[in-house]
Design a protein around this motif. Structure first.
Motif, PDB file in Angstrom:
ATOM      1  N   LYS A 165       0.826  -1.221   0.000  1.00 38.54           N
ATOM      2  CA  LYS A 165       0.000   0.000   0.000  1.00 38.54           C
ATOM      3  C   LYS A 165       0.860   1.271   0.000  1.00 38.54           C
ATOM      4  O   LYS A 165       0.484   2.284   0.575  1.00 38.54           O
ATOM      5  CB  LYS A 165      -0.938   0.018   1.213  1.00 38.54           C
ATOM      6  N   GLY A 214      -1.091   3.142   3.153  1.00 42.15           N
ATOM      7  CA  GLY A 214      -2.484   2.741   3.000  1.00 42.15           C
ATOM      8  C   GLY A 214      -3.450   3.755   3.567  1.00 42.15           C
ATOM      9  O   GLY A 214      -3.228   4.324   4.639  1.00 42.15           O
ATOM     10  N   TYR A 216      -7.239   3.348   2.743  1.00 41.53           N
ATOM     11  CA  TYR A 216      -8.577   2.924   2.340  1.00 41.53           C
ATOM     12  C   TYR A 216      -9.634   3.384   3.337  1.00 41.53           C
ATOM     13  O   TYR A 216     -10.756   3.722   2.974  1.00 41.53           O
ATOM     14  CB  TYR A 216      -8.618   1.406   2.190  1.00 41.53           C
ATOM     15  N   ASN A 225      -9.683   8.859   0.733  1.00 37.05           N
ATOM     16  CA  ASN A 225      -9.538   7.420   0.965  1.00 37.05           C
ATOM     17  C   ASN A 225      -8.608   6.798  -0.072  1.00 37.05           C
ATOM     18  O   ASN A 225      -8.685   5.598  -0.361  1.00 37.05           O
ATOM     19  CB  ASN A 225     -10.909   6.736   0.907  1.00 37.05           C
ATOM     20  N   ASP A 227      -4.818   5.736  -1.338  1.00 34.66           N
ATOM     21  CA  ASP A 227      -3.488   5.422  -0.819  1.00 34.66           C
ATOM     22  C   ASP A 227      -2.489   6.483  -1.268  1.00 34.66           C
ATOM     23  O   ASP A 227      -2.553   6.974  -2.410  1.00 34.66           O
ATOM     24  CB  ASP A 227      -3.019   4.051  -1.323  1.00 34.66           C
TER      25      ASP A 227
END
Length: 604
Positions: A165, A214, A216, A225, A227
């Motif tokens: 991510k 990351g 999400y 939201n 990455d």
């Protein structure tokens, strides 16, 4: 207290029954572990649900793992541990020399940054040679989900690992060898979480936060939201310097130096009950001053300056009983501390919290503190100059400490407690002395009776704690029974040499303080017959009177303070040398205080 253990945990009992006192313990209540002598614990870090690493002595570690015996590790004698970090079954150790050592399960070495298969067994712990080859000294480290972050040579950020991510912030996918992250400003602090796929860092602008990785659930706090493949400005905290940040799998929590608690991420874990894609002040903690933070996979623990412990998150089994019924784990809930912790009046600066993927820890940190040293002094009874108790049950003690804490003379204490109570038990005397030396309430009823007999207010006020009393004792020259003679410049004017003994200036101090806090004086006094009543010693360290006075004051206050007319560079240099001369090698707090001065005056 019936036993000495001070490490408590809570979590699914089928994972952690192997280290709890009772075979059928009633988790998720706080349970005492089988780990003894935990007053030596400096830090705990947790891997997955069946792993955790305990840092004890300056170069010793213990690994606890389900279905396996405890494993002990010791670094070379010339290496002193500075910090430890974890990620699943991976552990890395940073030493004061700037070296990094690695420890990992042989089945997961592929996920361990900087390790190959030859370095992956639990029976071995090896140095990471990359930094030595590149002539990099590591200042701090952090581990995340298959990722590692290193702040080197003061401001150079290096990253390595799987880059899941985009957690490395280098915009590339796939496994990565250690690479520098080029950034226009100097990076000063790095933050991550053992289960997280995010890196946070701040620069020379301590209120401006950057993040990558990351996002999400919005856990990077950048307002989206999406990455973040490269470092992105999160937000400006408007003059409030960031104290710490920790991330779970779904969320991130931030505490400022003012004690405000912010969070972002998934609604079940961020403490708000609704999704937050930017760091937002948690309403339930708005009026609280947070001082510590720990996050696991989906849980969070926050400790306030008043020893209030708040928890929230959705995993089952890792939280103790809360104060009220009908709780909602989406929001911070107050939980009770075990009685062991509340039995220490000075524990506000001693309680530590830690989280793993499913487990939470509580422990008292006596290490390198005045309280820890006085516990050792009490147990040794060295250079005691009075006795407390009844005939046949008298216990050696230190007059200056007892009289200052009670504001009574030893004779007054003896008359009020023991003259008319010839059958008083030794345990009752010990209960009183544990308060004197430890700030511990081992039996509240007995101690209250003792205070009543002495006409002392019970419970003691916040101004009558051991730490505050010892700090005030520093100013009480009349009770000081020892002098350090410091050679002065023979070329000084005669007027400046007034009230000096020969060519020496005297620094008064309490003998028991020197014995408790300095290995040099412990050895010196051990080799002297107590009947000789040694009360002076010449200092051969060739330090200035100013630096020695600061050192002696540190022994009483546990802090290093400079006045405006002192040369900070000279003082820091001389105090750094004093670590070895006065044998303060186990005094991590002393080193930490020196580092604060270095930072304050930009002496790094």
């Amino acid at each position: 207290m019936k036993n000495s253990s001070s490490l408590y945990l809570t979590g699914p009992k089928h994972y952690f029954s192997f280290i709890t006192q009772e075979e059928n313990n009633n988790l998720p209540k706080w349970s005492e572990t089988k780990i003894k002598k935990t007053e030596t614990i400096k830090k705990i870090v947790c891997g997955d649900e069946i792993h955790f690493l305990v840092w004890k002595k300056p170069n010793k570690l213990e690994l606890y793992q389900k279905d396996n015996k405890k494993r002990k590790y010791q670094l070379p004698k010339n290496e002193t541990i500075k910090d430890i970090a974890s990620s699943f079954q991976t552990y890395q150790i940073l030493t004061e020399s700037g070296n990094v050592w690695s420890l990992a399960n042989k089945n997961t070495y592929q996920e361990v940054p900087l390790l190959d298969s030859d370095q992956s067994t639990l029976e071995k712990i090896r140095a990471v040679t990359f930094f030595e080859e590149k002539k990099l000294s590591v200042n701090s480290l952090a581990l995340g989900y298959g990722s590692a972050y290193y702040l080197c040579n003061g401001d150079q950020l290096y990253v390595s690992g799987t880059n899941t991510k985009f957690s490395l912030g280098i915009g590339q996918k796939g496994d990565q060898e250690p690479l520098p992250v080029h950034f226009k400003d100097k990076v000063t602090k790095i933050f991550a979480g053992s289960i997280s796929m995010n890196l946070f860092f701040i620069t020379s602008k301590p209120d401006l936060l950057h993040a990558c990785g990351g996002n999400y659930f919005g856990q990077s706090g950048v307002g989206t939201n999406v990455d973040q493949s490269t470092p992105t400005v999160v937000q400006n905290f408007k003059g409030s310097e960031i104290l710490t940040i920790s991330s779970g799998f779904y969320h991130s929590i931030l505490i400022t130096k003012k004690g405000q608690t912010f969070s972002c991420g998934y609604q079940e874990t961020n403490g708000h009950g609704v999704e937050k894609t930017i760091f937002t002040l948690i309403p339930q903690l708005k009026e609280k001053k947070a001082v510590q933070l720990a996050t696991g996979f989906s849980q969070t623990l926050v400790l306030t300056d008043q020893n209030e412990l708040y928890i929230w998150g959705f995993n089952k089994g890792q939280f103790p009983k809360v104060e009220s019924k009908g709780i909602n784990r989406k929001f911070p809930n107050l939980v009770s501390l075990p009685g062991f912790f509340t039995n220490y009046l000075s524990s506000k600066n001693m309680i530590r919290i830690a989280c793993g993927s499913l487990v939470s820890f509580l422990y008292l940190d006596f290490n390198n503190t005045l309280l820890h040293d006085l516990r050792i002094l009490f147990e040794s009874k060295k250079f005691s100059d009075c006795e407390i108790g009844t005939l046949g049950n008298k216990i050696p003690a230190h007059k200056a400490l007892i009289e200052y804490r009670t504001k009574l003379t030893i004779d007054q204490i003896q008359k009020k407690l023991f003259v008319q109570k010839s059958t008083i038990k030794k345990e009752e005397t010990l209960c009183f002395l544990k308060w004197i030396y430890h700030d511990e309430i081992s039996d509240i009823d007995i101690l209250e009776q003792t205070f009543d007999s002495l006409k002392i207010t019970f419970p003691p006020s916040v101004d009558n704690t051991l730490e505050k009393d010892i700090a005030q004792l520093y100013k009480d020259d009349d009770s000081k029974d020892f002098k350090i003679l410091v050679k002065i410049d023979e070329d000084e004017d005669d007027d400046e040499n007034e009230n000096k003994e020969g060519n020496y200036e005297e620094i008064p101090v309490h003998k028991f303080i020197l014995f408790a806090r300095s290995g040099l004086f412990r050895e010196m006094f051990d080799n002297v017959n107590e009947k000789e009543n040694i009360n002076k010693v010449q200092d051969y360290s060739h330090k200035t009177i100013e630096s020695l006075e600061i050192l002696i004051k540190y022994f009483y206050t546990n802090s290093i303070e400079l006045t405006a007319d002192e040369d900070p560079e000279l003082i820091v240099d001389e105090l750094s040398d004093a670590v070895e001369y006065y044998q303060l090698n186990d005094q991590c707090n002393f080193v930490s205080e020196l580092n604060k001065i270095k930072k304050q005056f930009d002496l790094n």
